[in-house]
Design a protein around this motif. Structure first.
Motif, short mmCIF file in Angstrom:
data_model
loop_
_atom_site.label_atom_id
_atom_site.label_comp_id
_atom_site.label_asym_id
_atom_site.label_seq_id
_atom_site.Cartn_x
_atom_site.Cartn_y
_atom_site.Cartn_z
N LEU A 73 0.87 -1.18 0.00
CA LEU A 73 0.00 0.00 0.00
C LEU A 73 0.91 1.23 0.00
O LEU A 73 1.55 1.53 1.00
N ARG A 74 1.00 1.91 -1.13
CA ARG A 74 1.93 3.03 -1.28
C ARG A 74 1.21 4.34 -1.00
O ARG A 74 0.24 4.69 -1.68
N ILE A 75 1.70 5.06 0.01
CA ILE A 75 1.09 6.31 0.46
C ILE A 75 2.14 7.41 0.36
O ILE A 75 3.28 7.22 0.79
N VAL A 76 1.76 8.56 -0.19
CA VAL A 76 2.70 9.68 -0.28
C VAL A 76 2.06 10.93 0.32
O VAL A 76 0.84 11.04 0.43
N GLY A 77 2.92 11.87 0.70
CA GLY A 77 2.44 13.13 1.23
C GLY A 77 3.60 14.03 1.58
O GLY A 77 4.76 13.60 1.59
N PRO A 78 3.33 15.30 1.85
CA PRO A 78 4.40 16.23 2.24
C PRO A 78 4.87 15.95 3.66
O PRO A 78 4.11 15.46 4.50
N ARG A 79 6.14 16.26 3.91
CA ARG A 79 6.67 16.06 5.26
C ARG A 79 5.92 16.89 6.28
O ARG A 79 5.61 16.42 7.38
N SER A 80 5.63 18.13 5.94
CA SER A 80 4.94 19.00 6.87
C SER A 80 3.52 18.49 7.09
O SER A 80 2.85 18.05 6.15
N VAL A 81 3.08 18.50 8.29
CA VAL A 81 1.72 18.18 8.72
C VAL A 81 1.42 16.68 8.70
O VAL A 81 0.93 16.12 9.67
N VAL A 82 1.72 16.01 7.59
CA VAL A 82 1.21 14.66 7.38
C VAL A 82 1.74 13.66 8.40
O VAL A 82 1.03 12.75 8.82
N GLN A 83 2.99 13.82 8.83
CA GLN A 83 3.56 12.86 9.78
C GLN A 83 2.68 12.71 11.00
O GLN A 83 2.39 11.60 11.45
N LEU A 84 2.25 13.84 11.55
CA LEU A 84 1.42 13.81 12.75
C LEU A 84 0.01 13.31 12.45
O LEU A 84 -0.55 12.51 13.20
N VAL A 85 -0.55 13.74 11.33
CA VAL A 85 -1.94 13.45 11.01
C VAL A 85 -2.16 11.97 10.70
O VAL A 85 -3.13 11.36 11.14
N ILE A 86 -1.24 11.37 9.95
CA ILE A 86 -1.48 10.03 9.43
C ILE A 86 -1.08 8.92 10.39
O ILE A 86 -1.49 7.78 10.24
N GLY A 87 -0.30 9.26 11.40
CA GLY A 87 0.24 8.24 12.30
C GLY A 87 -0.80 7.34 12.94
O GLY A 87 -0.70 6.11 12.90
N SER A 88 -1.83 7.93 13.53
CA SER A 88 -2.82 7.13 14.25
C SER A 88 -3.64 6.27 13.28
O SER A 88 -4.02 5.14 13.61
N VAL A 89 -3.90 6.79 12.07
CA VAL A 89 -4.65 6.01 11.08
C VAL A 89 -3.83 4.80 10.64
O VAL A 89 -4.35 3.69 10.53
N LEU A 90 -2.55 5.01 10.40
CA LEU A 90 -1.68 3.91 10.01
C LEU A 90 -1.60 2.84 11.10
O LEU A 90 -1.63 1.64 10.81
N ASP A 91 -1.49 3.27 12.35
CA ASP A 91 -1.41 2.32 13.46
C ASP A 91 -2.66 1.44 13.49
O ASP A 91 -2.57 0.21 13.62
N LEU B 157 -5.52 -3.81 12.01
CA LEU B 157 -6.64 -4.48 11.37
C LEU B 157 -6.20 -5.40 10.23
O LEU B 157 -6.78 -6.47 10.03
N TYR B 158 -5.17 -4.99 9.51
CA TYR B 158 -4.75 -5.72 8.31
C TYR B 158 -3.24 -5.94 8.33
O TYR B 158 -2.49 -5.29 7.60
N PRO B 159 -2.79 -6.85 9.16
CA PRO B 159 -1.34 -7.05 9.33
C PRO B 159 -0.64 -7.61 8.09
O PRO B 159 0.58 -7.56 8.01
N GLU B 160 -1.41 -8.15 7.13
CA GLU B 160 -0.79 -8.70 5.92
C GLU B 160 -0.46 -7.63 4.88
O GLU B 160 0.22 -7.89 3.90
N VAL B 161 -0.98 -6.41 5.08
CA VAL B 161 -0.68 -5.30 4.16
C VAL B 161 0.65 -4.69 4.56
O VAL B 161 0.97 -4.57 5.74
N GLN B 162 1.44 -4.30 3.55
CA GLN B 162 2.74 -3.68 3.81
C GLN B 162 2.71 -2.20 3.37
O GLN B 162 2.94 -1.90 2.20
N PRO B 163 2.39 -1.28 4.29
CA PRO B 163 2.40 0.14 3.92
C PRO B 163 3.80 0.61 3.54
O PRO B 163 4.78 0.23 4.18
N ASP B 164 3.87 1.41 2.50
CA ASP B 164 5.11 2.03 2.05
C ASP B 164 4.83 3.53 2.02
O ASP B 164 4.21 4.04 1.09
N VAL B 165 5.25 4.24 3.07
CA VAL B 165 4.92 5.65 3.24
C VAL B 165 6.12 6.50 2.83
O VAL B 165 7.20 6.37 3.40
#
Length: 320
Positions: free
Chosen positions: A95-113, A118-126
């Motif tokens: 699962l390839r996810i992209v975004g700007p360094r500013s803001v996104v690190q904080l925002v996306i962390g809890s969603v990724l966790d 829920l889906y441990p077989e998926v390999q996120p690539d952020v």
């Protein structure tokens, strides 16, 4: 339960294919194992299912009744098992996810966790990068951007308005005083963010009446990393214009004081971008749904007008 299922499958396949050896081959088991499965099923049911001779097998009356009852149920169960396996396969892979360094690190962390639990077989690539690359060539599944779409043809979902809040630490304000107007900022140490891709210093964006304008400040400090900038502001070295998701927790805790509230702007929004949902695997669709559900107008990343006014008043009162 599984052994009974194998025995029933062997029985039905034997009837369908006309021989025990063909049923064994179809299930990739030995003829001896298939014969044993049939004997176990007959023992379990307490009836004979086949008339056997050295050359042929034919159903008994009990076998025919059992076949008519078992065949539809077995088909439904096989379909259910196939669907379950397919669901697992859909929720595996990259699962390839992209975004700007500013803001996104904080925002996306809890969603990724949550998504990874829920889906441990998926390999996120952020990949966090302020440049805008070619999402098709880079095989991006989901992206977060502030404002404008990175390319044509993408679908956008607004998550929340991005507040840009001028703020300083209490220690800075004790040493240097509180700016009351934008003009007063000329007498203060200010921080500017440097765009990582272009290297350009980004002016502050401020609200002037009903419009937004760029406001140039003399930089006493600049960086292309929001975490570094936040550290300098919290340390009392500079005044900064910090994005709401980054500043909110520190303002609520009294570590930062919001300033010049009439000039705070929120004209830009954080947006989630993705391609056509019809062509997406389930793992991508579920991440999109989870991000929209968890992040849309999330109060953790937004400060209300009354909350900002109270934080400003409390901050100034604490200065004495």
């Amino acid at each position: 339960m599984i052994s009974e299922l194998r025995s029933i499958t062997t029985f039905v396949r034997t009837v369908e294919l006309g021989s025990l050896s063909k049923a064994a081959e179809a299930q990739q088991i030995s003829p001896q194992a298939a014969s044993k499965a049939l004997r176990q099923l007959e023992t379990y049911l307490g009836v004979r299912l086949f008339h056997r001779t050295t050359r042929s097998m034919s159903l008994t009356e009990e076998g025919q009744r059992f076949l008519e009852a078992a065949q539809p149920a077995l088909l439904a169960l096989q379909q259910a098992l196939s669907a379950a396996r397919q669901t697992r396969e859909d929720f595996a892979g990259p699962l390839r996810i992209v975004g700007p360094r500013s803001v996104v690190q904080l925002v996306i962390g809890s969603v990724l966790d949550e998504y990874c639990r829920l889906y441990p077989e998926v390999q996120p690539d952020v990949q966090l990068d302020d440049r805008i690359g070619n999402w098709v060539e880079e095989r991006v599944d989901v992206g977060l951007r502030i404002g404008i779409s990175p390319q044509d043809g993408l679908i956008a979902r607004r998550l929340f308005p991005l507040q840009l809040i001028i703020c300083a630490s209490p220690s800075y304000l004790r040493r240097h005083g509180v700016p009351l107007t934008l003009h007063d900022l000329n007498l203060h140490r200010c921080s500017l963010f440097r765009h990582a891709g272009s290297g350009r210093l980004i002016p502050w964006h401020v609200k002037m009446g009903e419009s937004m304008q760029e406001h140039l400040v003399r930089p006493a400090f600049s960086t292309n990393d929001e975490t570094v900038e936040l550290g300098a502001v919290l340390a009392g070295e500079v005044i900064g214009q910090i994005a709401g998701p980054t500043a909110a927790a520190h303002i609520r805790a009294g570590r930062l004081v919001p300033l010049l509230l009439e000039h705070m702007t929120d004209v830009h929004s954080l947006l989630l971008y993705y391609g056509s949902r019809a062509a997406q695997p389930a793992r991508v669709r579920r991440f999109i749904d989870l991000a929209v559900e968890r992040l849309t107008d999330n109060p953790a990343f937004l400060l209300g007008a009354d909350e900002l006014r109270i934080a400003h008043a409390n901050g100034r009162a604490a200065l004495g």
